[in-house]
Design a protein around this motif. Structure first.
Motif, PDB file in Angstrom:
ATOM      1  N   PHE A   1       0.842  -1.198   0.000  1.00 20.75           N
ATOM      2  CA  PHE A   1       0.000   0.000   0.000  1.00 20.75           C
ATOM      3  C   PHE A   1       0.879   1.251   0.000  1.00 20.75           C
ATOM      4  O   PHE A   1       0.595   2.220  -0.719  1.00 20.75           O
ATOM      5  N   ALA A   2       1.958   1.235   0.796  1.00 19.55           N
ATOM      6  CA  ALA A   2       2.871   2.382   0.860  1.00 19.55           C
ATOM      7  C   ALA A   2       3.502   2.651  -0.506  1.00 19.55           C
ATOM      8  O   ALA A   2       3.630   3.815  -0.930  1.00 19.55           O
ATOM      9  N   MET A   3       3.883   1.603  -1.204  1.00 20.12           N
ATOM     10  CA  MET A   3       4.483   1.784  -2.525  1.00 20.12           C
ATOM     11  C   MET A   3       3.478   2.379  -3.506  1.00 20.12           C
ATOM     12  O   MET A   3       3.792   3.316  -4.244  1.00 20.12           O
ATOM     13  N   GLY A   4       2.269   1.835  -3.504  1.00 19.42           N
ATOM     14  CA  GLY A   4       1.252   2.346  -4.413  1.00 19.42           C
ATOM     15  C   GLY A   4       0.885   3.781  -4.108  1.00 19.42           C
ATOM     16  O   GLY A   4       0.789   4.625  -5.015  1.00 19.42           O
ATOM     17  N   TYR A   5       0.672   4.080  -2.825  1.00 20.72           N
ATOM     18  CA  TYR A   5       0.255   5.433  -2.443  1.00 20.72           C
ATOM     19  C   TYR A   5       1.357   6.441  -2.755  1.00 20.72           C
ATOM     20  O   TYR A   5       1.099   7.506  -3.318  1.00 20.72           O
ATOM     21  N   SER A   6       2.607   6.125  -2.420  1.00 16.98           N
ATOM     22  CA  SER A   6       3.687   7.083  -2.669  1.00 16.98           C
ATOM     23  C   SER A   6       3.863   7.339  -4.163  1.00 16.98           C
ATOM     24  O   SER A   6       4.061   8.484  -4.587  1.00 16.98           O
ATOM     25  N   ALA A   7       3.769   6.293  -4.974  1.00 14.49           N
ATOM     26  CA  ALA A   7       3.900   6.465  -6.425  1.00 14.49           C
ATOM     27  C   ALA A   7       2.749   7.282  -6.993  1.00 14.49           C
ATOM     28  O   ALA A   7       2.948   8.185  -7.811  1.00 14.49           O
ATOM     29  N   CYS A   8       1.541   6.982  -6.554  1.00 16.32           N
ATOM     30  CA  CYS A   8       0.366   7.703  -7.037  1.00 16.32           C
ATOM     31  C   CYS A   8       0.421   9.173  -6.632  1.00 16.32           C
ATOM     32  O   CYS A   8       0.158  10.065  -7.435  1.00 16.32           O
ATOM     33  N   PHE A   9       0.791   9.426  -5.378  1.00 15.96           N
ATOM     34  CA  PHE A   9       0.845  10.813  -4.890  1.00 15.96           C
ATOM     35  C   PHE A   9       1.928  11.595  -5.619  1.00 15.96           C
ATOM     36  O   PHE A   9       1.724  12.756  -5.986  1.00 15.96           O
ATOM     37  N   ALA A  10       3.081  10.966  -5.867  1.00 17.94           N
ATOM     38  CA  ALA A  10       4.147  11.643  -6.613  1.00 17.94           C
ATOM     39  C   ALA A  10       3.670  12.003  -8.020  1.00 17.94           C
ATOM     40  O   ALA A  10       3.944  13.097  -8.529  1.00 17.94           O
ATOM     41  N   GLY A  11       2.934  11.087  -8.656  1.00 14.91           N
ATOM     42  CA  GLY A  11       2.379  11.373  -9.980  1.00 14.91           C
ATOM     43  C   GLY A  11       1.371  12.504  -9.946  1.00 14.91           C
ATOM     44  O   GLY A  11       1.346  13.360 -10.833  1.00 14.91           O
ATOM     45  N   ALA A  12       0.524  12.522  -8.915  1.00 13.26           N
ATOM     46  CA  ALA A  12      -0.457  13.607  -8.779  1.00 13.26           C
ATOM     47  C   ALA A  12       0.251  14.942  -8.562  1.00 13.26           C
ATOM     48  O   ALA A  12      -0.144  15.965  -9.134  1.00 13.26           O
ATOM     49  N   LEU A  13       1.311  14.942  -7.765  1.00 15.65           N
ATOM     50  CA  LEU A  13       2.075  16.162  -7.519  1.00 15.65           C
ATOM     51  C   LEU A  13       2.702  16.670  -8.813  1.00 15.65           C
ATOM     52  O   LEU A  13       2.660  17.876  -9.103  1.00 15.65           O
ATOM     53  N   GLN A  14       3.261  15.767  -9.611  1.00 18.96           N
ATOM     54  CA  GLN A  14       3.839  16.157 -10.898  1.00 18.96           C
ATOM     55  C   GLN A  14       2.769  16.743 -11.829  1.00 18.96           C
ATOM     56  O   GLN A  14       3.007  17.750 -12.499  1.00 18.96           O
ATOM     57  N   ALA A  15       1.593  16.136 -11.854  1.00 17.36           N
ATOM     58  CA  ALA A  15       0.517  16.626 -12.717  1.00 17.36           C
ATOM     59  C   ALA A  15       0.039  18.007 -12.278  1.00 17.36           C
ATOM     60  O   ALA A  15      -0.165  18.896 -13.114  1.00 17.36           O
ATOM     61  N   VAL A  16      -0.131  18.202 -10.973  1.00 14.45           N
ATOM     62  CA  VAL A  16      -0.573  19.496 -10.456  1.00 14.45           C
ATOM     63  C   VAL A  16       0.459  20.571 -10.785  1.00 14.45           C
ATOM     64  O   VAL A  16       0.115  21.659 -11.246  1.00 14.45           O
ATOM     65  N   ALA A  17       1.735  20.272 -10.559  1.00 19.17           N
ATOM     66  CA  ALA A  17       2.797  21.247 -10.849  1.00 19.17           C
ATOM     67  C   ALA A  17       2.814  21.592 -12.338  1.00 19.17           C
ATOM     68  O   ALA A  17       2.897  22.767 -12.709  1.00 19.17           O
ATOM     69  N   ARG A  18       2.726  20.569 -13.185  1.00 19.88           N
ATOM     70  CA  ARG A  18       2.721  20.798 -14.636  1.00 19.88           C
ATOM     71  C   ARG A  18       1.539  21.677 -15.036  1.00 19.88           C
ATOM     72  O   ARG A  18       1.692  22.622 -15.811  1.00 19.88           O
ATOM     73  N   ASN A  19       0.351  21.395 -14.489  1.00 16.26           N
ATOM     74  CA  ASN A  19      -0.846  22.185 -14.821  1.00 16.26           C
ATOM     75  C   ASN A  19      -0.733  23.628 -14.359  1.00 16.26           C
ATOM     76  O   ASN A  19      -1.355  24.515 -14.937  1.00 16.26           O
ATOM     77  N   GLN A  20       0.059  23.862 -13.301  1.00 18.84           N
ATOM     78  CA  GLN A  20       0.241  25.221 -12.792  1.00 18.84           C
ATOM     79  C   GLN A  20       1.487  25.889 -13.356  1.00 18.84           C
ATOM     80  O   GLN A  20       1.816  27.010 -12.976  1.00 18.84           O
ATOM     81  N   GLY A  21       2.196  25.197 -14.251  1.00 18.03           N
ATOM     82  CA  GLY A  21       3.400  25.762 -14.853  1.00 18.03           C
ATOM     83  C   GLY A  21       4.576  25.851 -13.895  1.00 18.03           C
ATOM     84  O   GLY A  21       5.455  26.691 -14.076  1.00 18.03           O
ATOM     85  N   VAL A  22       4.604  24.997 -12.903  1.00 15.03           N
ATOM     86  CA  VAL A  22       5.676  25.011 -11.906  1.00 15.03           C
ATOM     87  C   VAL A  22       6.675  23.903 -12.226  1.00 15.03           C
ATOM     88  O   VAL A  22       6.290  22.759 -12.453  1.00 15.03           O
ATOM     89  N   LYS A  23       7.957  24.250 -12.258  1.00 11.24           N
ATOM     90  CA  LYS A  23       9.014  23.252 -12.429  1.00 11.24           C
ATOM     91  C   LYS A  23       9.258  22.610 -11.075  1.00 11.24           C
ATOM     92  O   LYS A  23       9.673  23.265 -10.128  1.00 11.24           O
ATOM     93  N   LEU A  24       8.994  21.320 -10.993  1.00  8.75           N
ATOM     94  CA  LEU A  24       9.062  20.619  -9.721  1.00  8.75           C
ATOM     95  C   LEU A  24      10.484  20.260  -9.323  1.00  8.75           C
ATOM     96  O   LEU A  24      10.831  20.285  -8.148  1.00  8.75           O
ATOM     97  N   GLY A  25      11.334  19.922 -10.269  1.00  8.33           N
ATOM     98  CA  GLY A  25      12.693  19.525  -9.936  1.00  8.33           C
ATOM     99  C   GLY A  25      12.705  18.195  -9.206  1.00  8.33           C
ATOM    100  O   GLY A  25      11.813  17.366  -9.363  1.00  8.33           O
ATOM    101  N   ASP A  26      13.727  17.996  -8.377  1.00 12.37           N
ATOM    102  CA  ASP A  26      13.879  16.741  -7.644  1.00 12.37           C
ATOM    103  C   ASP A  26      12.895  16.675  -6.483  1.00 12.37           C
ATOM    104  O   ASP A  26      12.981  17.472  -5.554  1.00 12.37           O
ATOM    105  N   THR A  27      11.988  15.735  -6.556  1.00  7.28           N
ATOM    106  CA  THR A  27      11.017  15.516  -5.484  1.00  7.28           C
ATOM    107  C   THR A  27      10.886  14.022  -5.239  1.00  7.28           C
ATOM    108  O   THR A  27      11.202  13.211  -6.103  1.00  7.28           O
ATOM    109  N   SER A  28      10.432  13.681  -4.069  1.00  4.93           N
ATOM    110  CA  SER A  28      10.103  12.293  -3.776  1.00  4.93           C
ATOM    111  C   SER A  28       9.002  12.269  -2.725  1.00  4.93           C
ATOM    112  O   SER A  28       8.808  13.240  -1.994  1.00  4.93           O
TER     113      SER A  28
END
Length: 137
Positions: free
Chosen positions: A48-75
């Motif tokens: 569950f931890a692996m799935g949730y962390s991967a999904c949340f990281a993907g959601a964070l990348q999508a939100v940043a992209r939609n807002q025009g924010v360069k996310l850089g190194d995140t985890s």
């Protein structure tokens, strides 16, 4: 809501195996030593931890992209805890540690994390069901 795809896995319990329908995942399952098991395998909370962390990281990348924010190194690290519950036996809780670059460790970064929490499918599925804490680092 139209389905994009379905993932499937078969498990026999906390001791045994869990196998995905495509065969890419074939995992030995075992209770952690802390729960009285051998610790010689993975457990559902790790999965569950692996799935949730991967999904949340993907959601964070999508939100940043939609807002025009360069996310850089995140985890994202998900700490999933199995808790004893007096009412039903057991429950889980989650702490999501979101590591952002220094330039986003501010209100903008916190807003991105909160926005990701609103769109992440795991966050939606757990909302109101289990405690989820967001920690921005």
């Amino acid at each position: 809501m139209p389905a994009l795809f379905t993932s499937s896995a078969t498990s026999v319990g906390r001791e045994g195996r869990s196998v995905s329908s495509d065969g890419y995942l074939d995992l030995k399952l075992a209770q952690p030593k802390e729960a009285g098991g051998s610790g010689d395998g993975t457990n559902p909370e790790q999965l569950f931890a692996m799935g949730y962390s991967a999904c949340f990281a993907g959601a964070l990348q999508a939100v940043a992209r939609n807002q025009g924010v360069k996310l850089g190194d995140t985890s994202v690290t998900a700490d999933v805890t199995l808790n004893k519950d007096d009412e039903t036996g057991f429950g889980i809780s989650v702490v999501l540690h979101v590591e952002l670059p220094a330039e986003l460790q501010n209100e903008q970064g916190h807003a991105l994390v909160e926005a990701a929490h609103q769109v992440c499918p795991y966050s939606k599925a757990t909302r109101g069901n289990i405690p989820v804490e967001l920690v921005v680092e």
